[in-house]
Design a protein around this motif. Sequence first.
Motif, PDB file in Angstrom:
ATOM      1  N   LEU A  32      46.343  47.399  45.201  1.00 54.09           N
ATOM      2  CA  LEU A  32      47.199  48.071  46.168  1.00 54.09           C
ATOM      3  C   LEU A  32      46.944  47.596  47.594  1.00 54.09           C
ATOM      4  O   LEU A  32      47.594  48.062  48.527  1.00 54.09           O
ATOM      5  N   GLY A  33      45.992  46.693  47.750  1.00 54.75           N
ATOM      6  CA  GLY A  33      45.660  46.217  49.087  1.00 54.75           C
ATOM      7  C   GLY A  33      44.827  47.202  49.886  1.00 54.75           C
ATOM      8  O   GLY A  33      44.777  47.147  51.111  1.00 54.75           O
ATOM      9  N   ILE A  34      44.149  48.113  49.186  1.00 55.86           N
ATOM     10  CA  ILE A  34      43.290  49.102  49.853  1.00 55.86           C
ATOM     11  C   ILE A  34      41.865  48.569  49.885  1.00 55.86           C
ATOM     12  O   ILE A  34      41.307  48.181  48.857  1.00 55.86           O
ATOM     13  N   ILE A 178      54.645  47.725  46.319  1.00 53.60           N
ATOM     14  CA  ILE A 178      53.426  46.928  46.333  1.00 53.60           C
ATOM     15  C   ILE A 178      53.267  46.322  44.948  1.00 53.60           C
ATOM     16  O   ILE A 178      53.240  47.045  43.950  1.00 53.60           O
ATOM     17  N   LEU A 179      53.186  44.999  44.869  1.00 51.15           N
ATOM     18  CA  LEU A 179      53.029  44.315  43.588  1.00 51.15           C
ATOM     19  C   LEU A 179      51.826  43.380  43.635  1.00 51.15           C
ATOM     20  O   LEU A 179      51.551  42.764  44.669  1.00 51.15           O
ATOM     21  N   SER A 180      51.130  43.302  42.510  1.00 52.79           N
ATOM     22  CA  SER A 180      50.015  42.364  42.393  1.00 52.79           C
ATOM     23  C   SER A 180      50.230  41.446  41.206  1.00 52.79           C
ATOM     24  O   SER A 180      50.807  41.851  40.185  1.00 52.79           O
ATOM     25  N   HIS A 181      49.775  40.226  41.358  1.00 55.30           N
ATOM     26  CA  HIS A 181      49.888  39.218  40.297  1.00 55.30           C
ATOM     27  C   HIS A 181      48.580  38.446  40.284  1.00 55.30           C
ATOM     28  O   HIS A 181      48.104  37.998  41.330  1.00 55.30           O
ATOM     29  N   TYR A 252      44.838  28.745  33.640  1.00 55.49           N
ATOM     30  CA  TYR A 252      45.167  28.847  32.220  1.00 55.49           C
ATOM     31  C   TYR A 252      46.060  30.037  31.897  1.00 55.49           C
ATOM     32  O   TYR A 252      46.630  30.119  30.806  1.00 55.49           O
ATOM     33  N   GLY A 253      46.197  30.982  32.822  1.00 56.67           N
ATOM     34  CA  GLY A 253      47.009  32.151  32.507  1.00 56.67           C
ATOM     35  C   GLY A 253      47.158  33.076  33.704  1.00 56.67           C
ATOM     36  O   GLY A 253      46.695  32.774  34.818  1.00 56.67           O
ATOM     37  N   VAL A 254      47.799  34.214  33.456  1.00 58.91           N
ATOM     38  CA  VAL A 254      48.060  35.182  34.517  1.00 58.91           C
ATOM     39  C   VAL A 254      47.774  36.591  34.007  1.00 58.91           C
ATOM     40  O   VAL A 254      47.691  36.838  32.803  1.00 58.91           O
ATOM     41  N   ASP A 255      47.622  37.501  34.941  1.00 54.99           N
ATOM     42  CA  ASP A 255      47.506  38.938  34.679  1.00 54.99           C
ATOM     43  C   ASP A 255      46.486  39.242  33.575  1.00 54.99           C
ATOM     44  O   ASP A 255      45.322  38.986  33.753  1.00 54.99           O
TER      45      ASP A 255
END
Length: 417
Positions: A32-34, A178-181, A252-255
Amino acid sequence: MNAEIIAVGSELLLGQIANTNAKFISSQLSELGINVYYHSVIGDNGGRLKKAIEIAESRADLIIFSGGLGPTKDDLTKETIAEHLNVPLVFDEKALETIEKFFTNQGRPLTENNRKQALVLQGSEVLVNHHGLAPGMLLQKGGRTYILLPGPPKELEPMFQFEVKPKLASLISKGGIILSHVLRFYGIGEAELETKIQHILDAQSNPTIAPLASDGEVTLRITAKADSKAEAWELINEKKREILSIVGKYNYGVDDDTLASKAVEMLLHNRLTISAAESLTAGLFQSELAEIPGVSGTLVGGMVTYTEEAKIQQLGIPKELLNQYGIVSSECAASMARNVRKKFGTDIGIGLTGAAGPEPHDGEPAGTIWIGIAIGEDVVTRKLQLSGLRNTNRLCTVKYTLSYLIRLLEEKGYQKV
């Protein structure tokens, strides 16, 4: 928004349990950027907890508590906070109804100390506990936000994910998104990765980029704030392209991807079967694969051949080969991979042997590892020289093998998912 996490419970200080809640909450807040600047652990003592709250209030505007909401005498988190903030505790009818229903179904009497679990801070938003009895709370007072969560991780984690996280996102984004990747890397250290993209890290604002190293891997969490989901993804993808143009070969990947999940995806997609013969890893390679749903479509079986006798009798490795080259050798790893593939009739065979440590093995120093991979009739081997603790070396061996397997299959023209 700056946060402090206060874990309550003497069992944490005594080392009886690990403070995994703080790790989980911190990772969620980073999405969340906190900012989290402090973790505190306090025993079951009201006076010390009150002092910890006062200190936290001097340096954080979001204070999250875990533990101390249960029915016993030493569960005193909400009582201490209520006294400190001069906010009365009142019964939450829905929580009380849930508790009463639980005891009725159990055929047990509802005691007064169990009723107290339904007490909440007056004026707080009650956080529903779908996996336990004690509700959580979110209270805003004096320009700060106080969040109270139960201690058991099986209760805290879903409550945070489904109750707390959306509320915090709304508070800090003021109606925005708010999005995170997460980008996942293997084969490059955290320091080297940061050095290669230092100019991007130095210039970051929105999105923010947070590096993290864990178990031989490195992740970059990209978090964007925008008025819409589409705008947030546009910001993330722009930064993602910039990062991958520099260090993409290690990605090699995400999330939620893992090396095991990506390997299984590739094996299933290309309709390949696999088997493994393991010495130092003692089944850990197969265990990692087995965590992935659908793996039965590719993993046929395997063997743990820990001793020299097992390698000879179960895998059929010639004793003369072991006498000449040793157990910790390229020749042994290759023979293990080749023989297990033939024994199980699979497309791919894996052979893992080495000295996990802390002592040398078969004349080779601790951390000397040989990996063998048989793809059809072709067999390749790779030597690792690791320097970690015994179980760290075992896990690193498995991860490197998965990464090496993916790379070899790509080189042979198999499609990567």
